[in-house]
Structure formats: C-alpha cells, structure tokens
Motif scaffolding. Structure first.
Motif, PDB file in Angstrom:
ATOM      1  N   GLY A  57       0.818  -1.214   0.000  1.00 44.81           N
ATOM      2  CA  GLY A  57       0.000   0.000   0.000  1.00 44.81           C
ATOM      3  C   GLY A  57       0.851   1.263   0.000  1.00 44.81           C
ATOM      4  O   GLY A  57       0.579   2.210  -0.743  1.00 44.81           O
ATOM      5  N   GLU A  58       1.881   1.279   0.829  1.00 47.43           N
ATOM      6  CA  GLU A  58       2.774   2.441   0.891  1.00 47.43           C
ATOM      7  C   GLU A  58       3.517   2.626  -0.423  1.00 47.43           C
ATOM      8  O   GLU A  58       3.670   3.747  -0.919  1.00 47.43           O
ATOM      9  CB  GLU A  58       3.762   2.302   2.049  1.00 47.43           C
ATOM     10  N   ALA A  59       3.993   1.537  -1.006  1.00 51.23           N
ATOM     11  CA  ALA A  59       4.700   1.633  -2.290  1.00 51.23           C
ATOM     12  C   ALA A  59       3.780   2.194  -3.369  1.00 51.23           C
ATOM     13  O   ALA A  59       4.198   3.034  -4.182  1.00 51.23           O
ATOM     14  CB  ALA A  59       5.221   0.261  -2.710  1.00 51.23           C
ATOM     15  N   ARG A  60       2.535   1.762  -3.385  1.00 47.85           N
ATOM     16  CA  ARG A  60       1.580   2.286  -4.373  1.00 47.85           C
ATOM     17  C   ARG A  60       1.346   3.774  -4.175  1.00 47.85           C
ATOM     18  O   ARG A  60       1.225   4.521  -5.140  1.00 47.85           O
ATOM     19  CB  ARG A  60       0.270   1.506  -4.293  1.00 47.85           C
ATOM     20  N   ARG A  61       1.267   4.221  -2.903  1.00 46.72           N
ATOM     21  CA  ARG A  61       1.087   5.658  -2.629  1.00 46.72           C
ATOM     22  C   ARG A  61       2.292   6.451  -3.118  1.00 46.72           C
ATOM     23  O   ARG A  61       2.146   7.513  -3.732  1.00 46.72           O
ATOM     24  CB  ARG A  61       0.853   5.899  -1.140  1.00 46.72           C
ATOM     25  N   VAL A  62       3.486   5.945  -2.866  1.00 43.47           N
ATOM     26  CA  VAL A  62       4.702   6.640  -3.302  1.00 43.47           C
ATOM     27  C   VAL A  62       4.766   6.688  -4.823  1.00 43.47           C
ATOM     28  O   VAL A  62       5.065   7.731  -5.420  1.00 43.47           O
ATOM     29  CB  VAL A  62       5.968   5.966  -2.719  1.00 43.47           C
ATOM     30  N   LEU A  63       4.476   5.571  -5.468  1.00 46.50           N
ATOM     31  CA  LEU A  63       4.521   5.527  -6.936  1.00 46.50           C
ATOM     32  C   LEU A  63       3.467   6.424  -7.571  1.00 46.50           C
ATOM     33  O   LEU A  63       3.678   6.956  -8.664  1.00 46.50           O
ATOM     34  CB  LEU A  63       4.357   4.089  -7.426  1.00 46.50           C
ATOM     35  N   ALA A  64       2.350   6.624  -6.899  1.00 48.65           N
ATOM     36  CA  ALA A  64       1.285   7.469  -7.438  1.00 48.65           C
ATOM     37  C   ALA A  64       1.593   8.950  -7.272  1.00 48.65           C
ATOM     38  O   ALA A  64       0.951   9.792  -7.916  1.00 48.65           O
ATOM     39  CB  ALA A  64      -0.041   7.142  -6.754  1.00 48.65           C
ATOM     40  N   ASP A  65       2.569   9.271  -6.454  1.00 55.44           N
ATOM     41  CA  ASP A  65       2.933  10.673  -6.195  1.00 55.44           C
ATOM     42  C   ASP A  65       4.052  11.088  -7.134  1.00 55.44           C
ATOM     43  O   ASP A  65       5.211  10.709  -6.941  1.00 55.44           O
ATOM     44  CB  ASP A  65       3.382  10.819  -4.742  1.00 55.44           C
ATOM     45  N   PRO A  66       3.745  11.898  -8.151  1.00 62.54           N
ATOM     46  CA  PRO A  66       4.786  12.307  -9.097  1.00 62.54           C
ATOM     47  C   PRO A  66       5.894  13.149  -8.449  1.00 62.54           C
ATOM     48  O   PRO A  66       6.991  13.255  -8.997  1.00 62.54           O
ATOM     49  CB  PRO A  66       4.037  13.105 -10.162  1.00 62.54           C
ATOM     50  N   ALA A  67       5.624  13.708  -7.274  1.00 65.09           N
ATOM     51  CA  ALA A  67       6.622  14.526  -6.592  1.00 65.09           C
ATOM     52  C   ALA A  67       7.492  13.705  -5.644  1.00 65.09           C
ATOM     53  O   ALA A  67       8.393  14.259  -5.002  1.00 65.09           O
ATOM     54  CB  ALA A  67       5.934  15.653  -5.826  1.00 65.09           C
ATOM     55  N   ALA A  68       7.254  12.412  -5.556  1.00 64.78           N
ATOM     56  CA  ALA A  68       8.038  11.575  -4.638  1.00 64.78           C
ATOM     57  C   ALA A  68       9.502  11.589  -5.056  1.00 64.78           C
ATOM     58  O   ALA A  68       9.831  11.430  -6.228  1.00 64.78           O
ATOM     59  CB  ALA A  68       7.504  10.148  -4.634  1.00 64.78           C
ATOM     60  N   GLY A  69      10.355  11.792  -4.087  1.00 66.54           N
ATOM     61  CA  GLY A  69      11.782  11.854  -4.367  1.00 66.54           C
ATOM     62  C   GLY A  69      12.451  10.497  -4.279  1.00 66.54           C
ATOM     63  O   GLY A  69      11.835   9.466  -3.966  1.00 66.54           O
ATOM     64  N   ALA A  70      13.738  10.526  -4.537  1.00 63.88           N
ATOM     65  CA  ALA A  70      14.531   9.299  -4.542  1.00 63.88           C
ATOM     66  C   ALA A  70      14.519   8.610  -3.176  1.00 63.88           C
ATOM     67  O   ALA A  70      14.458   7.384  -3.097  1.00 63.88           O
ATOM     68  CB  ALA A  70      15.964   9.601  -4.971  1.00 63.88           C
ATOM     69  N   LEU A  71      14.564   9.395  -2.098  1.00 62.11           N
ATOM     70  CA  LEU A  71      14.576   8.803  -0.768  1.00 62.11           C
ATOM     71  C   LEU A  71      13.268   8.056  -0.488  1.00 62.11           C
ATOM     72  O   LEU A  71      13.281   6.933   0.017  1.00 62.11           O
ATOM     73  CB  LEU A  71      14.817   9.865   0.307  1.00 62.11           C
ATOM     74  N   ALA A  72      12.138   8.665  -0.827  1.00 62.20           N
ATOM     75  CA  ALA A  72      10.842   8.014  -0.615  1.00 62.20           C
ATOM     76  C   ALA A  72      10.760   6.723  -1.422  1.00 62.20           C
ATOM     77  O   ALA A  72      10.282   5.698  -0.929  1.00 62.20           O
ATOM     78  CB  ALA A  72       9.702   8.956  -0.990  1.00 62.20           C
ATOM     79  N   LEU A  73      11.227   6.762  -2.653  1.00 57.29           N
ATOM     80  CA  LEU A  73      11.220   5.559  -3.491  1.00 57.29           C
ATOM     81  C   LEU A  73      12.126   4.482  -2.914  1.00 57.29           C
ATOM     82  O   LEU A  73      11.773   3.311  -2.876  1.00 57.29           O
ATOM     83  CB  LEU A  73      11.644   5.907  -4.920  1.00 57.29           C
ATOM     84  N   ARG A  74      13.301   4.889  -2.452  1.00 61.55           N
ATOM     85  CA  ARG A  74      14.250   3.922  -1.893  1.00 61.55           C
ATOM     86  C   ARG A  74      13.695   3.282  -0.617  1.00 61.55           C
ATOM     87  O   ARG A  74      13.809   2.074  -0.418  1.00 61.55           O
ATOM     88  CB  ARG A  74      15.579   4.621  -1.608  1.00 61.55           C
ATOM     89  N   LEU A  75      13.078   4.085   0.244  1.00 61.84           N
ATOM     90  CA  LEU A  75      12.493   3.555   1.475  1.00 61.84           C
ATOM     91  C   LEU A  75      11.342   2.591   1.170  1.00 61.84           C
ATOM     92  O   LEU A  75      11.232   1.528   1.796  1.00 61.84           O
ATOM     93  CB  LEU A  75      12.016   4.696   2.376  1.00 61.84           C
TER      94      LEU A  75
END
Length: 116
Positions: A57-75
């Motif tokens: 669920g968290e990964a889907r939220r991060v992927l849906a956010d075009p403003a998500a940065g590298a740190l959010a994606l890595r986490l």
C-alpha cells in the motif's frame, strides 16, 4: 547421507518464519496437537503477511505521487524487498506443509534481503 537427510526435513520439520542470527533457516518438529512455538510461528507468519500488505500500500502511494523523491522511493522499495522476502518464506513454509514439491530454486527462504 546429507542429501537424504535434507530431503526428509520438509516432510518432518516446519520451516519457521525467522532465521538464526547468522541467517540460517530455523525448523520446528511440531507436536501433533500444536504448541506454544507453533502458535508463535503462526502469529509471526500472519504479521509478515500484514506487513507485506502495508508495504505494498505504501509503495503504491509513493509511486502514485509524481513529486516523490529518490529517498521516498528507496524507502518504499526497501520495505517491499523485506516484506517480499518474508512473504516468500511464509509461502514456502506453507507450501512444504501442504506437500508441495520443493525444488530449492529461487525460493529465497534462506536469504535475507540486504540492508536489513
């Protein structure tokens, strides 16, 4: 003799949802009526599956956010890798208990994700 013994392990022993501090798999010789360790293993397996659903669920939220940065994606990816490793271990253990053939290829049950 070692190959013969190892081939008998899945039929007699339960692969537990945790590993030793050195990363080796842990097994339990379950009692027919269950027991404290069996109940604990069941609870840990269920928690691993809940954690996997949460990580997804968290990964889907991060992927849906075009403003998500590298740190959010890595986490998010780190959490997903850990959850996937645990979920695969649960699936492997449950498959063994159901009598599914264990090819030992790519099951991931004996590997820990890096960085955990």
């Amino acid at each position: 003799m070692t190959d013969e013994r190892e081939s008998l392990l899945p039929e007699v022993l339960r692969l537990l949802p945790w590993a030793t501090d050195t990363g080796k798999p842990c097994y339990l010789s379950p009692a027919p009526e269950g027991g404290v360790l069996t109940a604990l293993a069941d609870r840990v397996e269920n928690q691993h599956l809940r954690d996997a659903a949460e990580a997804l669920g968290e990964a889907r939220r991060v992927l849906a956010d075009p403003a998500a940065g590298a740190l959010a994606l890595r986490l998010a990816l780190t959490a997903c890798a850990r959850a996937l490793a645990n979920a695969l271990r649960v699936a492997h253990s449950r498959g063994l208990r159901l009598g599914a053939e264990d090819t030992g290829e790519g099951s991931g049950h004996d590997r820990q994700p890096r960085g955990t």
